[in-house]
Design an enzyme around this catalytic site. Sequence first.
Site, PDB file in Angstrom:
ATOM      1  N   ASP A  63     -29.372  -1.696  -1.496  1.00 52.04           N
ATOM      2  CA  ASP A  63     -28.072  -1.270  -2.032  1.00 52.04           C
ATOM      3  C   ASP A  63     -27.662  -2.204  -3.177  1.00 52.04           C
ATOM      4  O   ASP A  63     -26.818  -3.086  -3.024  1.00 52.04           O
ATOM      5  CB  ASP A  63     -27.033  -1.292  -0.907  1.00 52.04           C
ATOM      6  CG  ASP A  63     -25.678  -0.750  -1.337  1.00 52.04           C
ATOM      7  OD1 ASP A  63     -25.602  -0.117  -2.410  1.00 52.04           O
ATOM      8  OD2 ASP A  63     -24.698  -0.977  -0.592  1.00 52.04           O
ATOM      9  N   SER A  90     -16.818  -4.040  -1.953  1.00 48.96           N
ATOM     10  CA  SER A  90     -18.216  -3.644  -2.134  1.00 48.96           C
ATOM     11  C   SER A  90     -18.684  -3.927  -3.560  1.00 48.96           C
ATOM     12  O   SER A  90     -17.946  -3.725  -4.532  1.00 48.96           O
ATOM     13  CB  SER A  90     -18.389  -2.155  -1.849  1.00 48.96           C
ATOM     14  OG  SER A  90     -18.266  -1.880  -0.479  1.00 48.96           O
ATOM     15  N   HIS A 142     -24.148   1.892  -3.842  1.00 49.40           N
ATOM     16  CA  HIS A 142     -23.285   2.934  -3.276  1.00 49.40           C
ATOM     17  C   HIS A 142     -21.984   3.094  -4.055  1.00 49.40           C
ATOM     18  O   HIS A 142     -21.287   4.098  -3.895  1.00 49.40           O
ATOM     19  CB  HIS A 142     -23.018   2.678  -1.777  1.00 49.40           C
ATOM     20  CG  HIS A 142     -22.027   1.618  -1.469  1.00 49.40           C
ATOM     21  ND1 HIS A 142     -22.383   0.338  -1.102  1.00 49.40           N
ATOM     22  CD2 HIS A 142     -20.665   1.633  -1.440  1.00 49.40           C
ATOM     23  CE1 HIS A 142     -21.309  -0.379  -0.852  1.00 49.40           C
ATOM     24  NE2 HIS A 142     -20.244   0.385  -1.063  1.00 49.40           N
TER      25      HIS A 142
END
Length: 261
Positions: free
Chosen positions: A117, A217, A69
Amino acid sequence: MRLSWCLALVFCAVLASVHCRRIVGGAPTDIETYPSLVQVERQDINTEAWSQSCAATILTAQTVLTAAHCFHGELFEDRLRRIRAGTTYRNYGGDISYVKYSINHPDYNVASRYDSDISIVRLANPLIYSPFIQRGTIVAHGSVIPDNLPVVHAGWGATEQGGKASDVLLDVSIYTINHDVCRERYATLEGRPPVTENMICAGLKDVGGADACQGDSGGPMYYGQIVIGVVSWGEGCANATFPGISTAVSPFTPWIVENSY
């Protein structure tokens, strides 16, 4: 072998020491402790300014592992991302490498949002190893991550939900949480994606106060010095009821090896 055996795709049976610090409300660390950790910077298309937005782990001198992402979206282009390696400080120091191309896992967002992801990023200019820049070690394919395993996140993300990013590298010690418990809790939230078998939940169950946060992230979840997860998503940060969620590396190890050269 296309990828050096030095990646050491093994799962440690001996518990390594971890730091009892917090990204959310915690204490600083340094890049010498996590030399395989790098910043992913994004360029603002309006101002052309660069700023850290995600993190990644060095696999080889020319590839890093991160979250899909972080390399996805309507306005995403590889040229708007670069890597900063070898520095404790956000947006300052170290070495810069630009992105040649990224490879998001083909199953990303197919079964559900945030499933698979994970992404391999190829660098246009190779990293130069030093005491501050080193390749990481990833978990062996098929390894089962048990409940209540002490794990560590490290990054430059926000120190509280909706807060500012940290100027220095921080780390946090938490524990893996039973997958069924995590899945059942998230199922009570309307509009949230399901917790799949490709995910690892971790936090301080029913206590909260420790977690990765926005800006972390793509960064690693460590067991000792082995990367077993990639920071992905969650309900806020450091929530007592809903733990943070990372992509499990183990199911994707063959794909990572195949694409890291």
